[in-house]
Design a protein around this motif. Structure first.
Motif, PDB file in Angstrom:
ATOM      1  N   ALA A 165       0.848  -1.204   0.000  1.00 53.17           N
ATOM      2  CA  ALA A 165       0.000   0.000   0.000  1.00 53.17           C
ATOM      3  C   ALA A 165       0.876   1.244   0.000  1.00 53.17           C
ATOM      4  O   ALA A 165       1.882   1.319   0.722  1.00 53.17           O
ATOM      5  N   SER A 166       0.491   2.233  -0.812  1.00 53.41           N
ATOM      6  CA  SER A 166       1.212   3.507  -0.820  1.00 53.41           C
ATOM      7  C   SER A 166       0.809   4.321   0.401  1.00 53.41           C
ATOM      8  O   SER A 166      -0.141   3.982   1.121  1.00 53.41           O
ATOM      9  N   ASP A 167       1.524   5.456   0.625  1.00 54.63           N
ATOM     10  CA  ASP A 167       1.226   6.244   1.826  1.00 54.63           C
ATOM     11  C   ASP A 167      -0.062   7.042   1.709  1.00 54.63           C
ATOM     12  O   ASP A 167      -0.434   7.756   2.638  1.00 54.63           O
ATOM     13  N   ARG A 171      -2.354   3.714   7.549  1.00 53.42           N
ATOM     14  CA  ARG A 171      -1.838   2.477   8.135  1.00 53.42           C
ATOM     15  C   ARG A 171      -2.885   1.740   8.957  1.00 53.42           C
ATOM     16  O   ARG A 171      -2.669   0.593   9.351  1.00 53.42           O
ATOM     17  N   ARG A 172      -3.993   2.380   9.209  1.00 53.89           N
ATOM     18  CA  ARG A 172      -5.060   1.705   9.938  1.00 53.89           C
ATOM     19  C   ARG A 172      -5.674   0.571   9.126  1.00 53.89           C
ATOM     20  O   ARG A 172      -6.506  -0.180   9.642  1.00 53.89           O
ATOM     21  N   PHE A 173      -5.259   0.442   7.848  1.00 53.98           N
ATOM     22  CA  PHE A 173      -5.769  -0.684   7.062  1.00 53.98           C
ATOM     23  C   PHE A 173      -5.380  -2.000   7.715  1.00 53.98           C
ATOM     24  O   PHE A 173      -6.013  -3.036   7.487  1.00 53.98           O
ATOM     25  N   THR A 194     -12.288   2.619   2.540  1.00 52.48           N
ATOM     26  CA  THR A 194     -12.298   2.856   3.987  1.00 52.48           C
ATOM     27  C   THR A 194     -11.069   3.620   4.460  1.00 52.48           C
ATOM     28  O   THR A 194     -11.173   4.512   5.313  1.00 52.48           O
ATOM     29  N   TYR A 195      -9.914   3.280   3.924  1.00 46.52           N
ATOM     30  CA  TYR A 195      -8.655   3.810   4.462  1.00 46.52           C
ATOM     31  C   TYR A 195      -7.898   4.724   3.487  1.00 46.52           C
ATOM     32  O   TYR A 195      -6.840   5.257   3.842  1.00 46.52           O
ATOM     33  N   GLY A 196      -8.391   4.907   2.262  1.00 47.37           N
ATOM     34  CA  GLY A 196      -7.734   5.809   1.327  1.00 47.37           C
ATOM     35  C   GLY A 196      -7.853   7.262   1.775  1.00 47.37           C
ATOM     36  O   GLY A 196      -8.885   7.674   2.298  1.00 47.37           O
ATOM     37  N   LYS A 197      -6.785   8.037   1.583  1.00 48.21           N
ATOM     38  CA  LYS A 197      -6.768   9.456   1.967  1.00 48.21           C
ATOM     39  C   LYS A 197      -7.155  10.307   0.758  1.00 48.21           C
ATOM     40  O   LYS A 197      -6.516  10.221  -0.295  1.00 48.21           O
ATOM     41  N   ASP A 198      -8.161  11.146   0.909  1.00 56.30           N
ATOM     42  CA  ASP A 198      -8.650  11.951  -0.207  1.00 56.30           C
ATOM     43  C   ASP A 198      -7.625  12.985  -0.681  1.00 56.30           C
ATOM     44  O   ASP A 198      -7.719  13.470  -1.808  1.00 56.30           O
TER      45      ASP A 198
END
Length: 214
Positions: A165-167, A171-173, A194-198
């Protein structure tokens, strides 16, 4: 969120099979994603790589693409050589973070390493799912500063799943790691939603080592 996704299944002569899926989205809708991934058969092994170009937009994409172009042809006999080749190829770009996993289904093992902020986790099946193993990341940026890698060899037997996974993915994934019973396309889509940053490019890749058919 403009998500692109792909998936597939790779069979080996030994009877082993690797199911995989990837999902990614750019920082800005309508723009390009500065992350890139690669799956490549090399002898009896499978190379799985995730590159994250510095920043976002076309400059980041150019760095990630240069990295993956190097990996598409490099000899995979030495993971250190893989990173050294990518480092030289990315010079002149913004630079990139990179994680590479060389999976040997016959041995049930993976050799992997990372430079920069790209996550990697090997997920064990229940009831040992708490015993996940994380990749060892080394600081640096390929093309700009390459301190070398810390390669490790880890067990990767059937029913285990490997995630990169990229940054742009929190990391909560790790709170919701996959199992071999969950189809990879289903898990990567859920993970990115769920965990992707917009506010960042984000990519997640999952590969599942399936048991041989009798």
């Amino acid at each position: 969120m403009a998500v692109s996704a792909d998936s597939g299944s790779i069979a080996f002569d030994t009877g082993a099979r690797i199911d995989w899926a990837a999902a990614q989205a750019p920082k800005t809708a309508g723009s390009v994603c500065g992350d890139g991934y690669l799956l490549r058969r090399t002898g009896r092994r499978l190379m799985v790589a995730l590159a994250d170009g510095v920043g976002s937009g076309q400059g980041a994409q150019a760095a990630a693409n240069a990295c993956l172009e190097a990996l598409a042809t490099v000899s995979a006999s030495s993971i250190s050589e893989v990173f050294e080749t990518a480092h030289e190829r990315v010079r002149g770009t913004r630079g990139a973070a990179l994680a590479v996993a060389l999976i040997d289904p016959e041995l049930g093992a993976v050799e992997w390493a990372a430079v920069g902020d790209v996550e990697g986790v090997i997920c064990a099946p229940p009831p040992d799912s708490e015993g996940s193993t994380a990749i060892l990341q080394r600081g640096g940026t390929l093309g700009l500063q390459f301190p070398g890698v810390l390669p490790q060899i880890q067990p990767f037997p059937p029913d285990h799943v490997l995630v990169l996974a990229s940054d742009g993915v929190s990391r909560r994934f790790r709170d919701a790691l996959p199992t071999a019973r969950i189809p990879p396309p289903e898990w990567v889509a859920s993970c990115l939603a769920t965990y992707g940053k917009d506010h960042d490019d984000r990519t997640v890749v999952a590969v599942s080592h399936q048991r041989r058919r009798p």
